[in-house]
Design an enzyme around this catalytic site. Sequence first.
Site, mmCIF file in Angstrom:
data_model
loop_
_atom_site.group_PDB
_atom_site.id
_atom_site.type_symbol
_atom_site.label_atom_id
_atom_site.label_comp_id
_atom_site.label_asym_id
_atom_site.label_seq_id
_atom_site.Cartn_x
_atom_site.Cartn_y
_atom_site.Cartn_z
ATOM 1 N N HIS A 1 -13.102 -0.421 140.572
ATOM 2 C CA HIS A 1 -13.834 -0.147 139.343
ATOM 3 C C HIS A 1 -13.095 -0.594 138.097
ATOM 4 O O HIS A 1 -11.876 -0.765 138.077
ATOM 5 C CB HIS A 1 -14.196 1.345 139.247
ATOM 6 C CG HIS A 1 -13.043 2.280 139.070
ATOM 7 N ND1 HIS A 1 -12.506 2.579 137.842
ATOM 8 C CD2 HIS A 1 -12.331 2.996 139.974
ATOM 9 C CE1 HIS A 1 -11.515 3.453 137.992
ATOM 10 N NE2 HIS A 1 -11.388 3.713 139.282
ATOM 11 N N CYS B 1 -8.708 5.425 144.171
ATOM 12 C CA CYS B 1 -9.541 4.252 143.937
ATOM 13 C C CYS B 1 -8.722 3.151 143.267
ATOM 14 O O CYS B 1 -7.607 3.375 142.808
ATOM 15 C CB CYS B 1 -10.757 4.613 143.094
ATOM 16 S SG CYS B 1 -12.012 5.505 144.038
#
Length: 192
Positions: A130, A149
């Site tokens: 992301h 992440c």
Amino acid sequence: DAATGRLWYYQAGKQQGMMRVVVGTAQTPTPMLAGMLRYAILNPYWNVPADLAQRKIAPKILAGRSLKSMGMEVLSDWGPSPHKVDPATVDWTAVAAGTQEVRLRQLPGGDNSMGRVKFLFPNDHGIYLHDTPDKELFAEKDRHFSNGCIRLEDAKQLGRWLMGREPVAATAEAEQHVSLPQGIPVFVTYLT
């Protein structure tokens, strides 16, 4: 490669690009895994993990900050159709103590922890690639700052390569799913 905090992407065996990434800390490491990148979400929400709601958000609320000032909202549950909940009805002391769980999400926008786009490759760990508003972390030699992440130094660059266009939403609508033209294999490794 999570150890070096770098992402390389290839086409027909030739490197097409490389960028720095921020990966998991020693306490919340990015796992080794493989998957198939299938779609992007433009203007994503950030669904705040329960442990971060407890450790990071609840103390701020107890110190006088508002969820609105953080661009967040409370939802009724983790199901597919939750409804919004008045934050004044939440026992923030219990959330901070870990005796009550609350579902929080951060609304899309410039301060959203997911940035403007996230790329998903379904996996059992809930790991994805992301964008991020915290660009200063990419200047660090050791880029182990995330909760698992993978934060991208240049999500637009990767989006152009994956999607053939800028990964920018045409409207402000939240959670716009965009299928990639083809699946892209992803391998998260630790190499020395």
